[in-house]
Design an enzyme around this catalytic site. Structure first.
Site, short mmCIF file in Angstrom:
data_model
loop_
_atom_site.label_atom_id
_atom_site.label_comp_id
_atom_site.label_asym_id
_atom_site.label_seq_id
_atom_site.Cartn_x
_atom_site.Cartn_y
_atom_site.Cartn_z
N ARG A 206 49.85 -0.16 70.45
CA ARG A 206 49.54 -0.23 69.04
C ARG A 206 48.05 -0.46 68.80
O ARG A 206 47.47 0.04 67.85
CB ARG A 206 50.37 -1.35 68.40
CG ARG A 206 50.27 -1.33 66.93
CD ARG A 206 50.63 -2.63 66.30
NE ARG A 206 50.29 -2.58 64.89
CZ ARG A 206 49.09 -2.82 64.43
NH1 ARG A 206 48.11 -3.13 65.26
NH2 ARG A 206 48.84 -2.74 63.14
N LYS B 266 41.95 -9.00 77.85
CA LYS B 266 42.54 -7.77 77.33
C LYS B 266 41.98 -7.46 75.93
O LYS B 266 41.63 -6.32 75.63
CB LYS B 266 44.06 -7.91 77.24
CG LYS B 266 44.75 -6.78 76.48
CD LYS B 266 46.25 -6.94 76.43
CE LYS B 266 46.76 -7.70 75.24
NZ LYS B 266 46.75 -6.94 73.97
N ASN B 267 41.91 -8.49 75.09
CA ASN B 267 41.51 -8.24 73.71
C ASN B 267 40.02 -7.97 73.55
O ASN B 267 39.56 -7.62 72.47
CB ASN B 267 41.96 -9.39 72.81
CG ASN B 267 43.47 -9.41 72.66
OD1 ASN B 267 44.16 -8.48 73.08
ND2 ASN B 267 44.00 -10.48 72.07
N LEU C 41 43.84 -3.02 55.92
CA LEU C 41 42.47 -3.54 55.85
C LEU C 41 41.51 -2.65 56.65
O LEU C 41 40.36 -2.46 56.24
CB LEU C 41 42.41 -4.98 56.38
CG LEU C 41 43.26 -6.00 55.62
CD1 LEU C 41 43.30 -7.34 56.35
CD2 LEU C 41 42.71 -6.19 54.21
N CYS D 194 55.58 -3.16 65.28
CA CYS D 194 55.64 -3.44 66.70
C CYS D 194 56.59 -4.60 66.90
O CYS D 194 57.22 -5.06 65.97
CB CYS D 194 54.27 -3.78 67.26
SG CYS D 194 53.77 -5.45 66.89
N ARG E 182 51.30 -5.21 80.36
CA ARG E 182 50.32 -4.80 79.35
C ARG E 182 49.14 -5.77 79.29
O ARG E 182 48.05 -5.38 78.87
CB ARG E 182 50.97 -4.73 77.96
CG ARG E 182 51.91 -3.55 77.76
CD ARG E 182 52.30 -3.42 76.29
NE ARG E 182 51.17 -3.76 75.46
CZ ARG E 182 51.19 -4.66 74.48
NH1 ARG E 182 52.28 -5.30 74.17
NH2 ARG E 182 50.10 -4.89 73.79
N ILE F 220 47.83 -1.67 58.75
CA ILE F 220 46.39 -1.45 59.04
C ILE F 220 45.65 -1.16 57.73
O ILE F 220 44.61 -0.51 57.73
CB ILE F 220 46.17 -0.32 60.08
CG1 ILE F 220 46.85 1.00 59.65
CG2 ILE F 220 46.62 -0.72 61.46
CD1 ILE F 220 46.33 2.21 60.41
N ARG G 241 52.97 -4.54 61.34
CA ARG G 241 51.54 -4.82 61.52
C ARG G 241 50.75 -3.77 60.77
O ARG G 241 50.33 -2.76 61.33
CB ARG G 241 51.17 -4.85 63.00
CG ARG G 241 51.62 -6.14 63.65
CD ARG G 241 51.40 -6.15 65.12
NE ARG G 241 50.08 -6.60 65.52
CZ ARG G 241 49.76 -6.88 66.79
NH1 ARG G 241 50.66 -6.73 67.74
NH2 ARG G 241 48.55 -7.29 67.10
N ASP H 188 48.66 -16.06 70.03
CA ASP H 188 49.08 -15.52 71.33
C ASP H 188 49.43 -16.62 72.34
O ASP H 188 50.13 -16.35 73.32
CB ASP H 188 47.97 -14.64 71.93
CG ASP H 188 47.85 -13.32 71.20
OD1 ASP H 188 48.64 -13.07 70.27
OD2 ASP H 188 46.94 -12.53 71.54
C1 UD1 Z 1 44.56 -9.07 67.61
C2 UD1 Z 1 44.96 -9.23 69.06
C3 UD1 Z 1 46.31 -9.92 69.16
C4 UD1 Z 1 46.28 -11.22 68.39
C5 UD1 Z 1 45.78 -11.01 66.97
C6 UD1 Z 1 45.60 -12.31 66.19
C7 UD1 Z 1 43.94 -7.29 70.14
C8 UD1 Z 1 44.16 -6.02 70.88
N1 UD1 Z 1 45.04 -7.92 69.69
O1 UD1 Z 1 45.55 -8.23 67.00
O2 UD1 Z 1 46.59 -10.17 70.53
O3 UD1 Z 1 47.60 -11.74 68.34
O4 UD1 Z 1 44.52 -10.34 66.99
O5 UD1 Z 1 44.70 -13.15 66.83
O6 UD1 Z 1 42.83 -7.79 70.01
N2 UD1 Z 1 46.90 -7.61 58.89
C9 UD1 Z 1 47.11 -6.97 57.69
N3 UD1 Z 1 46.44 -5.79 57.45
C10 UD1 Z 1 45.58 -5.25 58.36
C11 UD1 Z 1 45.38 -5.91 59.59
C12 UD1 Z 1 46.06 -7.10 59.83
O7 UD1 Z 1 47.86 -7.43 56.86
O8 UD1 Z 1 45.01 -4.17 58.09
C13 UD1 Z 1 47.63 -8.87 59.19
C14 UD1 Z 1 48.62 -8.70 60.34
O9 UD1 Z 1 49.85 -8.16 59.90
C15 UD1 Z 1 48.75 -10.10 60.88
C16 UD1 Z 1 47.35 -10.66 60.64
O10 UD1 Z 1 46.72 -9.83 59.67
O11 UD1 Z 1 49.68 -10.83 60.11
C17 UD1 Z 1 46.50 -10.75 61.89
O12 UD1 Z 1 46.30 -9.47 62.41
P1 UD1 Z 1 44.96 -9.05 63.19
O13 UD1 Z 1 44.00 -10.21 63.21
O14 UD1 Z 1 44.48 -7.78 62.62
O15 UD1 Z 1 45.52 -8.83 64.64
P2 UD1 Z 1 45.28 -7.59 65.57
O16 UD1 Z 1 43.86 -7.15 65.51
O17 UD1 Z 1 46.36 -6.59 65.33
#
Ligand code: UD1
Length: 418
Positions: free
Chosen positions: A92, A22-23, A125, A116, A398, A123, A121, A306
């Site tokens: 999301r 999925k990811n 970054l 979520c 999902r 964004i 969560r 996960d």
């Molecule tokens: C992706 C995966 C998800 C997995 C996660 C961590 C997909 C669709 N989803 O989610 O299944 O659990 O990686 O391996 O690929 N963060 C910030 N600011 C940002 C972005 C992230 O603070 O702009 C924080 C988040 O709140 C979280 C951490 O970084 O605590 C990890 O998030 P991230 O690696 O971005 O996960 P996703 O890409 O959302």
């Protein structure tokens, strides 16, 4: 509302071919937006999140055909650059389409994805990185308006945290930018390498994926291409745990054991016998599972967040006490109260779960709070004596392609009731 009903206690045996990740598939579908030609993507799992992605692609103006796990995307007609709020709410991770559509049309309008079920969560970054690449972003009334008509220009970006989604959005935005982009402290997850491999096969010049420094040399144009999605390592771990708690023995086909090192080590420590041959793996459950003293979730190659719910569910039946420390998401333990309804003895405090193994679980009614939490409940239900009913199963759809059919084939007594 449909629910999953399990009569637990059946030993799982047999073979299962693991679905595509999925990811991986979501960012690769976003990448197809950048390609000037037809993309053929094999091993696309049939998931609710993939359906949402198809709606987003069609809404942009792409032609999409999906059958037999193969997606054919023709992005020629793309003119629209908005992701409607309803689709952002459905998934999301729609935010990963931001990089694809900005790269393609130099504009994007999306609603802010917000929190979520796993907690806030942000964004930040994603957005600060895109701004560094020259994308002008304004936020108004819950919408993000992005404008890159002045040009996207490569630069050096240092991520404060190696976010998977932010790394993907930077790669997508930079693939067709002018000049070179360097991502320092990039995410190293295998799904990032799969995205880079897809883009490189379409003519991109991305180097270093899988390491913490990624170099993206912008190219003028990407062509159509053909690609096969990598196997889903979290789904693989889910079926392994299902075999482990039912004292079963199953063989997984289409796995990448090298993507699963931290997880395989935890399974082995719990007493499971794992035999790896190329792209297949056989797991044999021990007579009694034993505790794994401490597991900490962290970014790849450490134990994935996960897989936390999956291993916790399994170790709720181990001899002894396991400590699990969740280091990635704030609110990941909501399924634990539900697992305790089946007789598990798990306490949580902050980011720590203490799992005191019990001899047996027993069937109960429970509600699925999120995707992997739902998988944890299915594993618990397969082990539990008597009947378990799991409600709110749309979360599970999902990320799992026909989990019920797969488990039935392995001998489980599991059904969907409308
Ligand atoms: C992706 C995966 C998800 C997995 C996660 C961590 C997909 C669709 N989803 O989610 O299944 O659990 O990686 O391996 O690929 N963060 C910030 N600011 C940002 C972005 C992230 O603070 O702009 C924080 C988040 O709140 C979280 C951490 O970084 O605590 C990890 O998030 P991230 O690696 O971005 O996960 P996703 O890409 O959302």
């Amino acid at each position: 509302m449909s629910k999953i009903v399990i009569n637990g206690g059946k030993r799982l045996t047999g073979e299962v071919t693991v679905q595509g990740a999925k990811n991986s598939v979501l960012p690769i579908l976003a990448a197809a937006v950048l390609c000037d030609g037809v993309c053929v993507i094999h091993n696309c799992p049939d998931l609710a999140d993939v359906d949402t992605s198809i709606k987003i692609l069609r809404n942009f103006g792409a032609k999409v055909d999906y059958s037999d796990k193969t997606m054919v995307i023709d992005s020629k007609g793309i003119e629209n650059y908005e992701i409607p709020e309803s689709l952002m709410r459905e998934m999301r991770s729609s935010v990963v389409f931001l990089g694809g559509i900005v790269g393609r049309t130099k504009k994007a309008v999306i609603s802010s994805p917000g929190g979520c079920e796993l907690g806030p969560r942000p964004i930040d970054l994603h957005l600060s990185s895109l701004k560094k690449l020259g994308v002008d972003i304004t936020e108004e009334h819950g919408y993000l308006y992005c404008d890159a008509t002045k040009g996207i220009v490569g630069t050096e970006i240092h991520l404060a945290f190696p976010s998977v989604g932010a790394t993907e959005n930077i790669i997508l935005t930079a693939a067709t930018a002018q000049g070179v982009t360097v991502i320092h402290n990039a995410a190293k997850e295998p799904e990032i390498s799969d995205l880079a491999d897809f883009l490189n096969s379409a003519g991109a010049r991305i180097y270093g994926s899988g390491s913490d420094t990624i170099y993206i040399h912008g190219v003028n144009k990407l062509s159509g291409t053909t690609h096969t999605i990598i196997p889903d390592r979290i789904v693989a771990a889910t079926y392994m745990a299902a075999a482990a708690v039912t004292k079963g023995k199953i063989t997984l086909l289409n796995v990448m054991p090298s993507h699963m090192v931290a997880m395989l080590s935890a399974f082995r420590e719990s007493g499971c016998d794992i035999n790896v041959t190329g792209k297949s793996l056989t797991i044999t459950a021990p007579k009694n599972l034993c505790r794994v003293p401490t597991i900490r979730s962290l970014v790849y190659p450490a134990f994935p967040t996960d897989a936390g719910p999956i291993i916790i569910s399994m170790l709720s039946l181990a001899k002894g006490t396991t400590v699990f420390v969740e280091n990635i998401f704030e609110n990941r333990f909501r399924y634990i109260d539900e697992l305790n309804r089946l007789g598990a003895k798990i306490k949580t405090e902050g980011k720590v779960a203490v799992i005191e193994g019990v001899k047996a679980l027993s069937g109960a009614n429970c509600v699925c709070p999120d995707l992997r939490g739902g998988a944890a409940l299915v594993i618990g239900g397969l082990a539990a004596g008597g009947s378990t009913e799991i409600q709110n199963i749309s979360h599970i759809k999902r990320g799992y392609d026909d989990i019920v059919g797969v488990l039935q084939n392995l001998g489980a007594d599991i059904n969907i009731k409308e």
